[in-house]
Design a protein around this motif. Structure first.
Motif, PDB file in Angstrom:
ATOM      1  N   ALA A  39       0.593  -1.106   0.057  1.00 20.44           N
ATOM      2  CA  ALA A  39       0.101   0.445  -0.189  1.00 20.44           C
ATOM      3  C   ALA A  39       1.177   1.238   0.249  1.00 20.44           C
ATOM      4  O   ALA A  39       0.288   2.654  -0.641  1.00 20.44           O
ATOM      5  CB  ALA A  39      -0.581   0.372   1.012  1.00 20.44           C
ATOM      6  N   SER A  40       2.189   1.279   0.481  1.00 15.94           N
ATOM      7  CA  SER A  40       3.026   1.894   0.264  1.00 15.94           C
ATOM      8  C   SER A  40       4.116   2.767  -0.054  1.00 15.94           C
ATOM      9  O   SER A  40       4.791   3.170  -0.277  1.00 15.94           O
ATOM     10  CB  SER A  40       3.637   2.722   2.141  1.00 15.94           C
ATOM     11  N   SER A  41       3.691   1.682  -1.728  1.00 11.28           N
ATOM     12  CA  SER A  41       4.982   1.479  -2.613  1.00 11.28           C
ATOM     13  C   SER A  41       4.568   2.395  -3.839  1.00 11.28           C
ATOM     14  O   SER A  41       5.584   2.613  -4.974  1.00 11.28           O
ATOM     15  CB  SER A  41       4.890   0.210  -2.992  1.00 11.28           C
ATOM     16  N   GLY A  42       3.013   3.350  -3.846  1.00  5.14           N
ATOM     17  CA  GLY A  42       2.702   3.265  -4.879  1.00  5.14           C
ATOM     18  C   GLY A  42       1.921   2.823  -6.235  1.00  5.14           C
ATOM     19  O   GLY A  42       1.796   3.203  -6.604  1.00  5.14           O
ATOM     20  N   SER A  43       1.611   1.931  -5.440  1.00  5.97           N
ATOM     21  CA  SER A  43       1.144   0.682  -6.861  1.00  5.97           C
ATOM     22  C   SER A  43      -0.133   0.231  -6.120  1.00  5.97           C
ATOM     23  O   SER A  43      -0.727   0.885  -5.323  1.00  5.97           O
ATOM     24  CB  SER A  43       1.831  -0.889  -6.574  1.00  5.97           C
ATOM     25  N   HIS A  44      -0.710   0.298  -7.820  1.00  5.14           N
ATOM     26  CA  HIS A  44      -2.424   0.231  -7.558  1.00  5.14           C
ATOM     27  C   HIS A  44      -3.085  -1.081  -7.389  1.00  5.14           C
ATOM     28  O   HIS A  44      -3.509  -0.961  -8.762  1.00  5.14           O
ATOM     29  CB  HIS A  44      -2.800   1.578  -8.557  1.00  5.14           C
ATOM     30  N   ASP A  45      -1.818  -1.677  -7.794  1.00 10.20           N
ATOM     31  CA  ASP A  45      -2.721  -3.309  -7.948  1.00 10.20           C
ATOM     32  C   ASP A  45      -3.236  -3.998  -6.556  1.00 10.20           C
ATOM     33  O   ASP A  45      -3.603  -4.370  -5.680  1.00 10.20           O
ATOM     34  CB  ASP A  45      -1.221  -4.317  -8.081  1.00 10.20           C
ATOM     35  N   TYR A  46      -4.368  -3.508  -7.012  1.00  7.94           N
ATOM     36  CA  TYR A  46      -6.055  -2.913  -6.056  1.00  7.94           C
ATOM     37  C   TYR A  46      -5.946  -4.862  -6.454  1.00  7.94           C
ATOM     38  O   TYR A  46      -6.424  -5.421  -4.775  1.00  7.94           O
ATOM     39  CB  TYR A  46      -7.102  -2.498  -5.948  1.00  7.94           C
ATOM     40  N   LEU A  49      -4.085  -6.947  -3.806  1.00 12.27           N
ATOM     41  CA  LEU A  49      -4.086  -6.523  -1.973  1.00 12.27           C
ATOM     42  C   LEU A  49      -5.326  -7.044  -1.615  1.00 12.27           C
ATOM     43  O   LEU A  49      -5.599  -7.413  -0.526  1.00 12.27           O
ATOM     44  CB  LEU A  49      -4.598  -4.622  -1.742  1.00 12.27           C
TER      45      LEU A  49
END
Length: 527
Positions: A39-46, A49
């Motif tokens: 979540a804190s890596s800047g990724s948007h791989d919902y 998650l």
């Protein structure tokens, strides 16, 4: 360690299940670390998650199922150990009969429950908490050894607090155990003495006496529980300051310096709480265990006690001989100084003396319960003076006030022994219980203290017990003094017309007709 009295297979199963339960902590910490770092890596791989969240939920279902089995096994161990302790303590108390039963009652009720709660359960929890500590510590070291060392050093603070409080808890636990024993006896006295309290209009006094003991006991329990609560509060306060606030501050500095990721810091805090909390909990469990030390000391003695063979063989009975028996009480009072007699097989002997002469003491000496100052008791030409193991299997005993179990007529006659129907029927017949058995049957509940039986029936139950053993000498201690003359005569006819047993009866008051049934009459108070 109380757990050695449980089945080894169950303890091993519990340890395995405790290890699985401890892994739940590591699993959650690991998944939180991955999800926060993602979540804190800047990724948007919902989608990833959501998959991680689903995997975490499935893992929790597995651990939940495992924990159900864990609790089941844990309760099974507690039950097994409790039963082992109850059997050991009851065996010890019965084998070492003490007329003052208050301590035994307190032990078998309140004290053993304290051992269950504060010792057995505590030691099981210590296994689980120890595994949590080892697992969390190992994983924490793997991720950041610097932060782990900081957290570990911080655990010294609650350890010092525990060391200070444990001695106070042990001392207050002993005070509570003593007060509880006194309270138990006062309650027993109040219930047993209810009738006389009503007779003399002193019920308020009796109740007040018991309530004074209750107040002392409750105050002692309050002090013990309060000390345990204060100790736990001190331990947790020390843990929060030294094991959480200070290490988290250092961790925050490391994170500001770029040496820790946010997910790793959160995981380290979570892991730290899961190896600090077990340590704090173990310290508290140690205090709980310490609180049972006075009770555990008695239980250890009982567990080490070996019950001797109840069916020791006896030689053929050729007669009983007493030569120059003398006995002095602990207070220095001489009861008798020169008792001599011979009892042949099947002979009926009446010993007469006034109250206070020491007739009951003489019978207790014959049984081997007491040891004479001098003289000998010879059975089969062997000196059995003061030797319970060698002497008592030759004797049966009919008391003035027989003890009746709150059970069936059969149990009260057989005392739980396995006997043939023929032997039981013969004892019932010889004791004059045929009418009672024909009317009510052997499975008749006799009630507490034989409430469903008459005084004569109770006496006959005692005789049936004695006859069923087949022992060669029957001792009768004022056996009919509480009965009316006709019933006393009937009981004596039952006792004295049996040619297979010798009878040695002590009495200070008996009818002339009954005296004619004896082969010998010895006046113990006459030279």
């Amino acid at each position: 360690m109380t757990l050695k009295y449980a089945k080894k297979s169950r303890v091993l199963a519990f340890t395995l299940l405790a290890a699985i339960k401890a892994c739940d902590i590591l699993f959650i910490a690991y998944m939180v670390k991955i999800m926060l770092n993602l979540a804190s890596s800047g990724s948007h791989d919902y989608l990833r998650l959501v998959k991680l969240a689903a995997l975490t939920s499935l893992g929790q279902l597995f651990f939940m199922a495992s924990n159900f089995v864990y609790e089941t096994v844990k309760m099974g161990i507690i039950r097994d150990v409790n039963l082992a302790f109850k059997r050991a303590n009851l065996t010890f108390l019965v084998d070492n009969y003490d007329p003052d039963i208050k301590s035994g009652l307190s032990l078998m009720t309140n004290d053993l429950k304290q051992i269950e709660t504060n010792r057995i359960t505590a030691q099981l929890d210590m296994i689980y908490q120890g595994l949590c500590f080892v697992g969390s510590l190992g994983y924490a070291l793997y991720n950041s050894w610097k932060m782990t060392l900081i957290f570990l050093v911080a655990t010294l603070a609650p350890a010092i607090v525990q060391g200070i409080t444990s001695t106070i808890i042990t001392r207050r636990s002993k005070i509570w155990a003593d007060k509880n024993a006194i309270y138990t006896q006062n309650v027993a006295d109040s219930l047993n003495g209810a009738q006389i309290a009503k007779l003399y209009n002193v019920r308020t006094n009796i109740i007040s006496r018991a309530m004074k003991a209750a107040s002392d006991m409750e105050n002692a329990l309050r002090n013990l529980v309060l000390t345990q609560a204060w100790a736990l509060e001190l331990i947790y306060s020390a843990a929060e300051v030294f094991c959480f606030v200070i290490p988290c501050t250092v961790g925050g500095i490391l994170m500001m310096q770029g040496q820790l990721a946010v997910g790793t810091l959160v995981m380290m805090v979570d892991l730290a709480m899961n190896f600090i909390t077990p340590v704090v909990t173990i310290f508290n469990e140690v205090n709980q265990v310490k609180s049972t030390d006075p009770m555990w000391k008695r239980t250890k003695s009982a567990l080490a006690h070996q019950l001797k063979n109840d069916q020791a063989p006896t030689d053929d009975f050729a007669g009983l001989k007493l030569t120059h028996l003398a006995y002095t009480t602990k207070s220095g009072h001489k009861l008798f100084t020169d008792v001599n007699m011979t009892v042949k097989p099947g002979e009926k002997v009446l010993l007469m003396a006034p109250s206070g002469w020491g007739k009951t003491t003489l019978l207790r000496i014959l049984l081997g319960i007491k040891k004479p100052d001098s003289g000998q008791i010879l059975i089969a030409n062997k000196d059995v003076s003061g030797n319970w193991e060698a002497a008592h299997n030759y004797f049966s005993y009919v008391n003035q006030k027989p003890f009746i179990f709150d059970d069936t007529l059969r149990f009260n006659i057989t005392l739980g022994r396995k006997v043939s129907d023929q032997a039981l029927q013969n004892a019932v017949h010889l004791a004059g219980l045929d009418d009672l058995v024909a009317e009510s049957g052997l499975e008749k509940p006799v009630g507490e203290n034989g409430a469903a039986l008459s005084g004569g029936q109770i006496q006959r139950v005692e005789i049936a017990r004695a006859l069923l053993t087949g022992r060669p000498i029957l001792l009768a201690d004022e056996a009919t003094s509480a009965l009316d003359p006709q019933l006393s005569l009937e009981i004596h006819q039952t006792l004295l017309r049996n040619p297979k047993i010798a009878v040695l009866e002590v009495a200070h008051k008996i009818s002339e007709q009954e005296k004619t049934m004896f082969d010998q009459i010895i006046h113990l108070d006459q030279p």
